[in-house]
Design an enzyme around this catalytic site. Structure first.
Site, short mmCIF file in Angstrom:
data_model
loop_
_atom_site.label_atom_id
_atom_site.label_comp_id
_atom_site.label_asym_id
_atom_site.label_seq_id
_atom_site.Cartn_x
_atom_site.Cartn_y
_atom_site.Cartn_z
N GLY A 84 -110.97 -21.56 91.54
CA GLY A 84 -109.93 -21.36 90.53
C GLY A 84 -109.37 -22.70 90.14
CG ASP A 119 -103.66 -34.28 95.68
OD1 ASP A 119 -104.55 -33.80 94.94
OD2 ASP A 119 -103.47 -35.50 95.82
NE ARG A 177 -113.46 -22.86 84.86
CZ ARG A 177 -113.34 -24.18 84.94
NH1 ARG A 177 -114.32 -24.89 85.46
NH2 ARG A 177 -112.26 -24.79 84.52
CG ASP A 242 -117.41 -24.23 90.02
OD1 ASP A 242 -118.55 -24.25 90.52
OD2 ASP A 242 -116.57 -25.11 90.23
CG ASP A 252 -114.78 -29.36 85.40
OD1 ASP A 252 -113.75 -29.68 84.80
OD2 ASP A 252 -114.80 -28.52 86.32
P1 AMP Z 1 -115.11 -29.48 90.54
O1 AMP Z 1 -116.42 -29.34 91.26
O2 AMP Z 1 -114.64 -30.90 90.47
O3 AMP Z 1 -115.16 -28.81 89.22
O4 AMP Z 1 -114.00 -28.75 91.43
C1 AMP Z 1 -114.30 -27.60 92.19
C2 AMP Z 1 -113.04 -26.90 92.65
O5 AMP Z 1 -112.22 -27.75 93.43
C3 AMP Z 1 -112.18 -26.37 91.52
O6 AMP Z 1 -111.72 -25.09 91.89
C4 AMP Z 1 -111.04 -27.35 91.48
O7 AMP Z 1 -109.87 -26.78 90.96
C5 AMP Z 1 -110.89 -27.75 92.93
N1 AMP Z 1 -110.31 -29.09 93.08
C6 AMP Z 1 -110.88 -30.26 92.77
N2 AMP Z 1 -110.05 -31.28 93.01
C7 AMP Z 1 -108.89 -30.76 93.48
C8 AMP Z 1 -107.64 -31.31 93.91
N3 AMP Z 1 -107.37 -32.61 93.89
N4 AMP Z 1 -106.69 -30.44 94.31
C9 AMP Z 1 -106.91 -29.13 94.34
N5 AMP Z 1 -108.06 -28.56 93.95
C10 AMP Z 1 -109.05 -29.35 93.52
MG MG Z 2 -114.84 -27.65 87.90
#
Ligand code: AMP
Ligand code: MG
Length: 471
Positions: A84, A119, A177, A242, A252
């Site tokens: 999410g 965070d 997504r 996602d 992304d």
């Molecule tokens: P991504 O692969 O970068 O698209 O991220 C995958 C998941 O990790 C997504 O659900 C993001 O919301 C979560 N996410 C990535 N970075 C953070 C962060 N700094 N704090 C909280 N959730 C994160």
């Molecule tokens: Mg993502």
């Protein structure tokens, strides 16, 4: 009024999202703002302080209704049933003066119920990186999310070291997504999948009448998208489900990068140890991702096992659709207005010698357009000498191959070491390198003398060999 909002996602059932608010930002400051995109969206506010407060989530504009969307996803092949928006919020859906609808999301706005151990923040680096890459992609006409603004929060974000916090305002056709469908399918929530299907149709595919038609239409858009990525030497880096949209937009930009010397195995992402998302694997991965979408949508068929062979055939046909799109893209890159399957040998022949000759992807194709002689771009110029006669013979039947190539082959890309340089300067408070690089990459088909240095590939000393998700 900041913008005309109409938040259709918040009219979906409550289990689709959670209402959230952004973390406090001590000293929000507008670092970059995309005036032309703002005009497109019907955003008239131009006061930098007011924009900084709104686009850091400190002030919620009238009509906005901030939420975090829930989704799931296959990450590097393994299923995560609960992801999410963990470091982003959806401010709302903006309806532009022409009626087009866009999601406005703040990336890096703080923790949400989906943040897990994170965070919820972003630092300046990934924010500026996504800004540059997505705006370059948009300038080449590629379907992508866009960057409206970068705001410094005045907060410190802790990574390997303390870094300046920032928020990117991302504009997307939507944030639907593959993983959003997977979230409900994994819970056997047929009503959820159905509601999401209706929402997706209304938003992106008004002519689609059945779930089968939807997957067919998404496959069509994704096939074209991936072919165009390949045509720019683009490596997304995290093609998890996602991070694969229903709209067919690129989304992304984490460890995303453009390759320099052509090689199909190129990987930059620090976390992609096995090269799952290498340049040359992206066409297979998207088929795999579409299979995950199909599995989720199949739930909507009354008799799934009876429907299965037809769905299977659709997926089996996707590689050929990608390849046809790839031939069209690369055909134009070598001067063929309408490449046919007979041209595959020529196209793949050139790519094979580019790989052997360690030719710079961008500069070699652009030189083909400009002077049609690129032998000096190869470690062994003889490789091109052997290839050139067949190519020139084929071009004889084309009306104006150089004109075709000039609009297919950009003069420059946001090279990794230049992006890195812009980020390092921004961290010290100097936005000039970012602004210069942004100006160059958003006018990518014009050969400006003033930008000549930005065309030069990295030297071994300043080459960036790894990129990071930037979480
Ligand atoms: P991504 O692969 O970068 O698209 O991220 C995958 C998941 O990790 C997504 O659900 C993001 O919301 C979560 N996410 C990535 N970075 C953070 C962060 N700094 N704090 C909280 N959730 C994160
Ligand atoms: Mg993502």
């Amino acid at each position: 009024m900041f913008a005309q909002f109409d938040n259709s996602y918040t009219r979906l059932p409550a289990r689709f999202f959670t209402r959230v608010s952004a973390d406090a930002a001590r000293a929000p400051r507008l670092l970059a703002f995309n005036d032309r995109l703002a005009d497109r969206l019907g955003i008239t506010e131009r006061d930098p302080d007011r924009l900084a407060r709104i686009l850091s989530g400190q002030d919620v504009p009238t009509g906005a209704d901030p939420i975090a969307q829930v989704y799931a996803g296959h990450q590097f092949g393994g299923f995560s049933p609960q992801l999410g928006d963990g470091r982003a919020l959806l401010l709302g859906e903006v309806v532009a003066p022409d009626g087009a609808r866009f999601d406005l999301a703040l990336k890096g706005s703080g923790r949400t119920p989906y943040s897990r151990a994170g965070d919820g923040k972003a630092w300046l680096g990934p924010v500026l990186r996504e800004y540059l890459l997505s705006e370059f992609m948009a300038a080449t006409g590629l379907p992508t999310t866009r960057a409206l603004a970068a705001v410094a929060t005045g907060e410190v974000v802790l990574r390997e070291r303390p870094l300046p916090g920032a928020i990117l305002t991302r504009v997307a056709a939507s944030h639907l997504r593959v993983g959003t469908f997977e979230y409900f399918a994994a819970r056997r929530d047929r009503d959820g999948v159905g509601a999401l299907y209706d929402h997706t149709r209304a938003r992106h595919y008004p002519d689609v009448a059945t779930p089968f038609d939807l997957i067919d239409a998404v496959i069509g858009r994704q096939a074209t998208l991936i072919a165009r990525w390949l045509g720019l030497g683009f490596i997304h880096g995290v093609m998890n489900t996602d991070n694969t949209t229903l709209s067919g937009e690129t989304i992304d930009y984490g460890p995303a990068a453009f390759m320099e010397a052509y090689h199909v195995d190129t990987v930059y992402s620090s976390i992609d140890s096995f090269g799952r998302y290498a340049y040359g694997n992206q066409a297979q991965i998207i088929v795999w991702n579409m299979a995950q979408l199909a599995s989720a949508l199949l739930m909507l068929e009354d008799d799934a096992s009876a429907a299965l062979p037809r769905w299977q055939a659709l997926l089996n046909g996707m590689p050929a659709r990608i390849d046809a799109a790839r031939m069209a893209v690369f055909g134009r890159k070598i001067g063929l207005a309408d490449a046919t399957p007979d041209d595959a040998g020529l196209i793949d022949g050139l790519l094979a010698i580019m790989q052997r000759g360690q030719a710079d992807f961008t500069n070699t194709f652009r030189a083909l357009a400009d002077d049609m002689n690129v032998r000096d771009h190869f470690l062994d110029p003889g490789l091109f000498d052997a290839f050139a006669p067949a190519w020139r013979a084929r071009l004889a039947s084309e009306a104006d191959p150089q004109a075709v190539m000039r609009i297919a082959n950009p003069v420059l890309i946001p090279r990794n070491h230049r992006v890195e340089e812009a980020i390092q300067a921004a961290v010290t408070g100097d936005m000039a390198p970012f602004e210069r690089l942004l100006a160059a990459v958003t006018d990518p088909f014009t050969d400006h003398t003033a930008h000549a240095d930005l065309k030069i590939p990295a030297s071994p000393e300043n080459a960036v060999t790894q990129t990071f998700c930037g979480t």
